[in-house]
Motif scaffolding. Structure first.
Motif, PDB file in Angstrom:
ATOM      1  N   ASP A 105       1.245  16.733  -1.158  1.00 43.24           N
ATOM      2  CA  ASP A 105       1.198  17.150  -2.320  1.00 43.24           C
ATOM      3  C   ASP A 105       0.088  15.914  -2.963  1.00 43.24           C
ATOM      4  OD1 ASP A 105       0.843  16.818  -5.350  1.00 43.24           O
ATOM      5  OD2 ASP A 105       1.894  18.448  -5.784  1.00 43.24           O
ATOM      6  N   LYS A 106      -1.501  16.787  -2.574  1.00 43.81           N
ATOM      7  CA  LYS A 106      -2.537  14.793  -2.443  1.00 43.81           C
ATOM      8  C   LYS A 106      -2.202  14.220  -4.788  1.00 43.81           C
ATOM      9  CE  LYS A 106      -5.679  16.535   0.216  1.00 43.81           C
ATOM     10  NZ  LYS A 106      -5.118  17.963   0.686  1.00 43.81           N
ATOM     11  N   GLU A 107      -1.644  14.819  -5.458  1.00 46.68           N
ATOM     12  CA  GLU A 107      -1.016  14.070  -6.942  1.00 46.68           C
ATOM     13  C   GLU A 107      -0.133  12.977  -6.498  1.00 46.68           C
ATOM     14  OE1 GLU A 107      -3.178  14.327  -9.131  1.00 46.68           O
ATOM     15  OE2 GLU A 107      -4.109  15.712  -7.911  1.00 46.68           O
ATOM     16  N   SER A 108       0.904  13.428  -5.350  1.00 47.36           N
ATOM     17  CA  SER A 108       2.456  12.565  -5.717  1.00 47.36           C
ATOM     18  C   SER A 108       2.650  12.494  -4.150  1.00 47.36           C
ATOM     19  CB  SER A 108       3.699  13.943  -5.757  1.00 47.36           C
ATOM     20  OG  SER A 108       3.377  14.852  -4.957  1.00 47.36           O
ATOM     21  N   ASP A 109       1.791  12.978  -3.177  1.00 50.83           N
ATOM     22  CA  ASP A 109       2.116  12.163  -1.487  1.00 50.83           C
ATOM     23  C   ASP A 109       1.409  11.200  -1.091  1.00 50.83           C
ATOM     24  OD1 ASP A 109       4.705  13.908  -2.162  1.00 50.83           O
ATOM     25  OD2 ASP A 109       3.444  15.326  -0.746  1.00 50.83           O
ATOM     26  N   SER A 110       1.620  10.240  -0.274  1.00 44.88           N
ATOM     27  CA  SER A 110       0.191   8.991   0.411  1.00 44.88           C
ATOM     28  C   SER A 110       1.019   8.932   1.968  1.00 44.88           C
ATOM     29  CB  SER A 110       0.190   7.958   0.017  1.00 44.88           C
ATOM     30  OG  SER A 110      -0.006   7.605   0.536  1.00 44.88           O
ATOM     31  N   ILE A 111      -1.430   9.627   2.460  1.00 42.64           N
ATOM     32  CA  ILE A 111      -0.414   9.343   4.042  1.00 42.64           C
ATOM     33  C   ILE A 111      -1.525   8.355   4.324  1.00 42.64           C
ATOM     34  CG2 ILE A 111      -0.928  10.362   6.241  1.00 42.64           C
ATOM     35  CD1 ILE A 111       0.309  13.254   5.426  1.00 42.64           C
ATOM     36  N   ARG A 112      -1.597   7.420   4.973  1.00 42.48           N
ATOM     37  CA  ARG A 112      -2.189   6.143   5.252  1.00 42.48           C
ATOM     38  C   ARG A 112      -2.152   6.606   6.857  1.00 42.48           C
ATOM     39  NH1 ARG A 112      -3.555   2.659   1.058  1.00 42.48           N
ATOM     40  NH2 ARG A 112      -4.070   1.476   2.068  1.00 42.48           N
ATOM     41  N   ILE A 113      -3.686   6.685   7.374  1.00 42.22           N
ATOM     42  CA  ILE A 113      -4.072   6.694   9.380  1.00 42.22           C
ATOM     43  C   ILE A 113      -4.504   5.481   9.516  1.00 42.22           C
ATOM     44  CG2 ILE A 113      -4.785   8.039  10.723  1.00 42.22           C
ATOM     45  CD1 ILE A 113      -4.941  10.164   9.327  1.00 42.22           C
ATOM     46  N   TYR A 114      -3.906   4.858   9.691  1.00 43.76           N
ATOM     47  CA  TYR A 114      -4.136   3.073  10.361  1.00 43.76           C
ATOM     48  C   TYR A 114      -4.676   3.473  12.612  1.00 43.76           C
ATOM     49  CZ  TYR A 114      -2.296   1.102   6.859  1.00 43.76           C
ATOM     50  OH  TYR A 114      -2.544   0.866   5.616  1.00 43.76           O
ATOM     51  N   HIS A 115      -5.991   2.682  12.426  1.00 41.49           N
ATOM     52  CA  HIS A 115      -6.148   2.668  13.978  1.00 41.49           C
ATOM     53  C   HIS A 115      -6.024   1.641  14.366  1.00 41.49           C
ATOM     54  CE1 HIS A 115      -9.511   6.358  14.293  1.00 41.49           C
ATOM     55  NE2 HIS A 115      -9.349   5.384  12.949  1.00 41.49           N
ATOM     56  N   ASN A 163       4.684  -2.239  -9.008  1.00 39.11           N
ATOM     57  CA  ASN A 163       5.348  -3.545  -8.593  1.00 39.11           C
ATOM     58  C   ASN A 163       6.467  -3.749  -8.514  1.00 39.11           C
ATOM     59  OD1 ASN A 163       6.438  -5.220 -10.574  1.00 39.11           O
ATOM     60  ND2 ASN A 163       6.079  -4.470 -12.612  1.00 39.11           N
ATOM     61  N   VAL A 164       6.514  -4.995  -7.730  1.00 39.01           N
ATOM     62  CA  VAL A 164       7.140  -5.372  -6.730  1.00 39.01           C
ATOM     63  C   VAL A 164       8.860  -5.539  -7.504  1.00 39.01           C
ATOM     64  CG1 VAL A 164       7.482  -7.626  -6.081  1.00 39.01           C
ATOM     65  CG2 VAL A 164       8.087  -6.247  -4.322  1.00 39.01           C
ATOM     66  N   GLU A 165       8.844  -6.082  -8.903  1.00 37.56           N
ATOM     67  CA  GLU A 165       9.607  -6.908  -9.385  1.00 37.56           C
ATOM     68  C   GLU A 165      10.748  -5.140 -10.302  1.00 37.56           C
ATOM     69  OE1 GLU A 165       6.244  -8.659  -9.731  1.00 37.56           O
ATOM     70  OE2 GLU A 165       7.495 -10.061  -7.791  1.00 37.56           O
ATOM     71  N   SER A 166       9.636  -3.984  -9.949  1.00 36.59           N
ATOM     72  CA  SER A 166      10.632  -3.623 -11.230  1.00 36.59           C
ATOM     73  C   SER A 166      11.296  -2.784  -9.473  1.00 36.59           C
ATOM     74  CB  SER A 166       9.590  -2.412 -11.308  1.00 36.59           C
ATOM     75  OG  SER A 166       8.776  -1.629  -9.908  1.00 36.59           O
ATOM     76  N   LEU A 167      12.371  -1.661 -10.482  1.00 35.58           N
ATOM     77  CA  LEU A 167      13.085  -1.224  -9.399  1.00 35.58           C
ATOM     78  C   LEU A 167      12.595  -0.805  -8.461  1.00 35.58           C
ATOM     79  CD1 LEU A 167      16.441  -1.575  -8.749  1.00 35.58           C
ATOM     80  CD2 LEU A 167      17.012   0.596 -10.266  1.00 35.58           C
ATOM     81  N   LEU A 168      13.152  -0.821  -7.063  1.00 37.14           N
ATOM     82  CA  LEU A 168      12.255   0.725  -6.130  1.00 37.14           C
ATOM     83  C   LEU A 168      12.913   1.968  -6.305  1.00 37.14           C
ATOM     84  CD1 LEU A 168      12.261  -2.001  -3.272  1.00 37.14           C
ATOM     85  CD2 LEU A 168      10.311  -1.739  -5.025  1.00 37.14           C
ATOM     86  N   MET A 169      11.739   3.169  -6.145  1.00 35.39           N
ATOM     87  CA  MET A 169      12.230   3.762  -6.551  1.00 35.39           C
ATOM     88  C   MET A 169      12.175   4.490  -5.047  1.00 35.39           C
ATOM     89  SD  MET A 169      10.985   7.681  -6.259  1.00 35.39           S
ATOM     90  CE  MET A 169       9.878   7.686  -6.223  1.00 35.39           C
ATOM     91  N   ILE A 170      13.511   4.702  -4.283  1.00 31.50           N
ATOM     92  CA  ILE A 170      14.007   5.053  -3.163  1.00 31.50           C
ATOM     93  C   ILE A 170      14.088   7.014  -2.803  1.00 31.50           C
ATOM     94  CG2 ILE A 170      15.440   4.706  -1.662  1.00 31.50           C
ATOM     95  CD1 ILE A 170      14.300   2.343  -2.142  1.00 31.50           C
ATOM     96  N   VAL A 215       0.801  -0.864   0.044  1.00 34.75           N
ATOM     97  CA  VAL A 215      -0.006   0.004  -0.241  1.00 34.75           C
ATOM     98  C   VAL A 215       0.845   1.072   0.115  1.00 34.75           C
ATOM     99  CG1 VAL A 215      -1.873  -1.173   1.420  1.00 34.75           C
ATOM    100  CG2 VAL A 215      -0.354  -0.181   2.427  1.00 34.75           C
ATOM    101  N   GLN A 216       2.325   1.496   0.731  1.00 31.67           N
ATOM    102  CA  GLN A 216       3.151   2.201   0.288  1.00 31.67           C
ATOM    103  C   GLN A 216       4.443   1.050  -0.475  1.00 31.67           C
ATOM    104  OE1 GLN A 216       2.706   4.575   3.913  1.00 31.67           O
ATOM    105  NE2 GLN A 216       1.411   6.056   2.885  1.00 31.67           N
ATOM    106  N   ASN A 217       4.991   2.352  -0.198  1.00 31.57           N
ATOM    107  CA  ASN A 217       6.782   1.678  -0.701  1.00 31.57           C
ATOM    108  C   ASN A 217       7.282   0.732   0.434  1.00 31.57           C
ATOM    109  OD1 ASN A 217       9.739   1.558  -2.271  1.00 31.57           O
ATOM    110  ND2 ASN A 217       8.908   4.306  -1.835  1.00 31.57           N
ATOM    111  N   SER A 218       7.071   1.363   1.232  1.00 35.18           N
ATOM    112  CA  SER A 218       8.131  -0.216   2.619  1.00 35.18           C
ATOM    113  C   SER A 218       6.168  -0.499   3.518  1.00 35.18           C
ATOM    114  CB  SER A 218       8.890   0.540   3.255  1.00 35.18           C
ATOM    115  OG  SER A 218      10.240   0.741   2.840  1.00 35.18           O
TER     116      SER A 218
END
Lengths: 96, 96
Positions: free
Chosen positions: B60-70, A89-96, A34-37
């Motif tokens: 920036d809602k186009e390029s960033d992502s935040i997830r809030i879990y309870h 796509n976990v196979e592609s090189l990860l964008m760090i 769901v996110q990078n890591s």
């Protein structure tokens, strides 16, 4: 059981980058990135034991960190997403 | 309520790096960093609304992502940590 797996893996060395890919691969076998890591997994007890064992054997315990959270069963409804919903796509090189 | 906040912020541009610092700073006001882009927060309803509002206005809602879990109230006992237990100084430059 619903799990959230978050990880920080050292990526300065080639070995670290390989561990990062292996961690992502192991998580991908049991859930959805769901996110990078960050992975969300829905597993039974035996899958949980297997996944935990795999992760423990992949990482370098001195430099890497994995956290496994047990989520509420209704986490899907209660989780708030701000911004981009990411698919990877976990196979592609990860964008760090 | 116990929250887990995970985020991916674009760090290619200077603006993105600034947003990353601001997100970390906002989360730090309400909780404890546990990994590079992961915070554990224990907040009441009004703090939750305030934090969510702050985060929505930073990214920036186009390029960033935040997830809030309870998280479950007993998440402290059930969370599994493999490898390094990390503590961060959010003021220092983030190691990406």
């Amino acid at each position: 059981m619903k799990l959230l797996i978050t990880y920080d893996v050292e990526t300065i060395t080639k070995e670290g980058q390989k561990r990062l890919r292996l961690v992502a691969k192991a998580c991908k076998d049991f859930g959805q990135r769901v996110q990078n890591s960050v992975f969300e997994c829905d597993v039974d007890e035996s899958q949980f034991v297997l996944l935990k064992h795999k992760l423990e054997n992949i990482i370098d315990k001195e430099s890497d960190s994995i956290r496994i959270y047990h989520l509420k069963n209704n986490s899907q409804q209660s989780t708030i997403i701000i911004g981009k919903i990411t698919s990877y796509n976990v196979e592609s090189l990860l964008m760090i």
